[in-house]
Motif scaffolding. Sequence first.
Motif, PDB file in Angstrom:
ATOM      1  N   ARG A  86       0.826  -1.209   0.000  1.00  0.00           N
ATOM      2  CA  ARG A  86       0.000   0.000   0.000  1.00  0.00           C
ATOM      3  C   ARG A  86       0.866   1.267   0.000  1.00  0.00           C
ATOM      4  O   ARG A  86       0.606   2.205  -0.757  1.00  0.00           O
ATOM      5  CB  ARG A  86      -0.879  -0.045   1.248  1.00  0.00           C
ATOM      6  CG  ARG A  86      -1.960   0.956   1.298  1.00  0.00           C
ATOM      7  CD  ARG A  86      -2.894   0.590   2.464  1.00  0.00           C
ATOM      8  NE  ARG A  86      -3.295   1.759   3.175  1.00  0.00           N
ATOM      9  CZ  ARG A  86      -3.363   1.879   4.485  1.00  0.00           C
ATOM     10  NH1 ARG A  86      -3.049   0.865   5.262  1.00  0.00           N
ATOM     11  NH2 ARG A  86      -3.746   2.985   5.049  1.00  0.00           N
ATOM     12  N   ALA A  87       1.903   1.272   0.820  1.00  0.00           N
ATOM     13  CA  ALA A  87       2.797   2.424   0.884  1.00  0.00           C
ATOM     14  C   ALA A  87       3.555   2.604  -0.428  1.00  0.00           C
ATOM     15  O   ALA A  87       3.738   3.733  -0.894  1.00  0.00           O
ATOM     16  CB  ALA A  87       3.766   2.273   2.045  1.00  0.00           C
ATOM     17  N   GLN A  88       3.982   1.509  -1.037  1.00  0.00           N
ATOM     18  CA  GLN A  88       4.708   1.608  -2.306  1.00  0.00           C
ATOM     19  C   GLN A  88       3.818   2.162  -3.402  1.00  0.00           C
ATOM     20  O   GLN A  88       4.242   2.999  -4.206  1.00  0.00           O
ATOM     21  CB  GLN A  88       5.283   0.257  -2.720  1.00  0.00           C
ATOM     22  CG  GLN A  88       6.190   0.347  -3.923  1.00  0.00           C
ATOM     23  CD  GLN A  88       7.376   1.262  -3.675  1.00  0.00           C
ATOM     24  OE1 GLN A  88       8.118   1.077  -2.711  1.00  0.00           O
ATOM     25  NE2 GLN A  88       7.559   2.259  -4.522  1.00  0.00           N
ATOM     26  N   ARG A  89       2.566   1.703  -3.436  1.00  0.00           N
ATOM     27  CA  ARG A  89       1.630   2.236  -4.440  1.00  0.00           C
ATOM     28  C   ARG A  89       1.452   3.738  -4.260  1.00  0.00           C
ATOM     29  O   ARG A  89       1.464   4.495  -5.220  1.00  0.00           O
ATOM     30  CB  ARG A  89       0.278   1.539  -4.318  1.00  0.00           C
ATOM     31  CG  ARG A  89       0.257   0.131  -4.822  1.00  0.00           C
ATOM     32  CD  ARG A  89      -1.119  -0.463  -4.651  1.00  0.00           C
ATOM     33  NE  ARG A  89      -1.145  -1.866  -5.040  1.00  0.00           N
ATOM     34  CZ  ARG A  89      -2.101  -2.714  -4.723  1.00  0.00           C
ATOM     35  NH1 ARG A  89      -3.141  -2.313  -4.024  1.00  0.00           N
ATOM     36  NH2 ARG A  89      -2.045  -3.959  -5.108  1.00  0.00           N
ATOM     37  N   ARG A  90       1.275   4.172  -3.006  1.00  0.00           N
ATOM     38  CA  ARG A  90       1.078   5.599  -2.749  1.00  0.00           C
ATOM     39  C   ARG A  90       2.333   6.393  -3.082  1.00  0.00           C
ATOM     40  O   ARG A  90       2.255   7.476  -3.650  1.00  0.00           O
ATOM     41  CB  ARG A  90       0.692   5.796  -1.282  1.00  0.00           C
ATOM     42  CG  ARG A  90       0.441   7.230  -0.851  1.00  0.00           C
ATOM     43  CD  ARG A  90      -0.833   7.836  -1.420  1.00  0.00           C
ATOM     44  NE  ARG A  90      -1.995   7.033  -1.158  1.00  0.00           N
ATOM     45  CZ  ARG A  90      -2.777   7.133  -0.079  1.00  0.00           C
ATOM     46  NH1 ARG A  90      -2.511   8.001   0.858  1.00  0.00           N
ATOM     47  NH2 ARG A  90      -3.831   6.364   0.044  1.00  0.00           N
ATOM     48  N   ALA A  91       3.492   5.849  -2.755  1.00  0.00           N
ATOM     49  CA  ALA A  91       4.746   6.517  -3.080  1.00  0.00           C
ATOM     50  C   ALA A  91       4.894   6.667  -4.590  1.00  0.00           C
ATOM     51  O   ALA A  91       5.298   7.730  -5.087  1.00  0.00           O
ATOM     52  CB  ALA A  91       5.930   5.746  -2.497  1.00  0.00           C
ATOM     53  N   ASP A  92       4.539   5.631  -5.331  1.00  0.00           N
ATOM     54  CA  ASP A  92       4.610   5.683  -6.788  1.00  0.00           C
ATOM     55  C   ASP A  92       3.657   6.743  -7.346  1.00  0.00           C
ATOM     56  O   ASP A  92       3.989   7.444  -8.304  1.00  0.00           O
ATOM     57  CB  ASP A  92       4.284   4.325  -7.403  1.00  0.00           C
ATOM     58  CG  ASP A  92       5.351   3.277  -7.132  1.00  0.00           C
ATOM     59  OD1 ASP A  92       6.472   3.639  -6.714  1.00  0.00           O
ATOM     60  OD2 ASP A  92       5.048   2.076  -7.326  1.00  0.00           O
ATOM     61  N   GLN A  93       2.479   6.866  -6.740  1.00  0.00           N
ATOM     62  CA  GLN A  93       1.488   7.840  -7.204  1.00  0.00           C
ATOM     63  C   GLN A  93       1.906   9.274  -6.910  1.00  0.00           C
ATOM     64  O   GLN A  93       1.653  10.171  -7.699  1.00  0.00           O
ATOM     65  CB  GLN A  93       0.138   7.591  -6.537  1.00  0.00           C
ATOM     66  CG  GLN A  93      -0.558   6.325  -6.966  1.00  0.00           C
ATOM     67  CD  GLN A  93      -1.777   6.028  -6.104  1.00  0.00           C
ATOM     68  OE1 GLN A  93      -1.948   6.563  -5.014  1.00  0.00           O
ATOM     69  NE2 GLN A  93      -2.627   5.135  -6.586  1.00  0.00           N
ATOM     70  N   THR A  94       2.520   9.489  -5.751  1.00  0.00           N
ATOM     71  CA  THR A  94       2.812  10.851  -5.301  1.00  0.00           C
ATOM     72  C   THR A  94       4.241  11.297  -5.551  1.00  0.00           C
ATOM     73  O   THR A  94       4.523  12.492  -5.480  1.00  0.00           O
ATOM     74  CB  THR A  94       2.530  10.980  -3.796  1.00  0.00           C
ATOM     75  OG1 THR A  94       3.413  10.113  -3.080  1.00  0.00           O
ATOM     76  CG2 THR A  94       1.080  10.667  -3.480  1.00  0.00           C
ATOM     77  N   GLY A  95       5.136  10.342  -5.777  1.00  0.00           N
ATOM     78  CA  GLY A  95       6.535  10.691  -5.948  1.00  0.00           C
ATOM     79  C   GLY A  95       7.258  10.908  -4.628  1.00  0.00           C
ATOM     80  O   GLY A  95       8.402  11.337  -4.604  1.00  0.00           O
ATOM     81  N   LYS A  96       6.588  10.618  -3.520  1.00  0.00           N
ATOM     82  CA  LYS A  96       7.207  10.756  -2.199  1.00  0.00           C
ATOM     83  C   LYS A  96       8.059   9.532  -1.890  1.00  0.00           C
ATOM     84  O   LYS A  96       7.918   8.490  -2.513  1.00  0.00           O
ATOM     85  CB  LYS A  96       6.133  10.898  -1.119  1.00  0.00           C
ATOM     86  CG  LYS A  96       5.333  12.164  -1.197  1.00  0.00           C
ATOM     87  CD  LYS A  96       4.326  12.201  -0.043  1.00  0.00           C
ATOM     88  CE  LYS A  96       3.499  13.465  -0.062  1.00  0.00           C
ATOM     89  NZ  LYS A  96       2.524  13.475   1.068  1.00  0.00           N
TER      90      LYS A  96
END
Length: 68
Positions: free
Chosen positions: A2-12
Amino acid sequence: VRAQRRADQTGKEHAGVLDELRARDERDSTRQASPWSIPEGAEVIDTSDMTVDEVVDRIVGLAGEAAV
């Protein structure tokens, strides 16, 4: 995942996103009004390694089982 998906989406950074998600989950599960929880008897689907189509198929399959 879940965190990796969000990081990929946001660039964070993954670590920062993971910390944010953990803090959010803690707030959501311990809040006084309507705390987040999994109801007894709920079917939990781990979608970590599933495609959207696989998730939909699983949900449709569960709905069909419930209708019988």
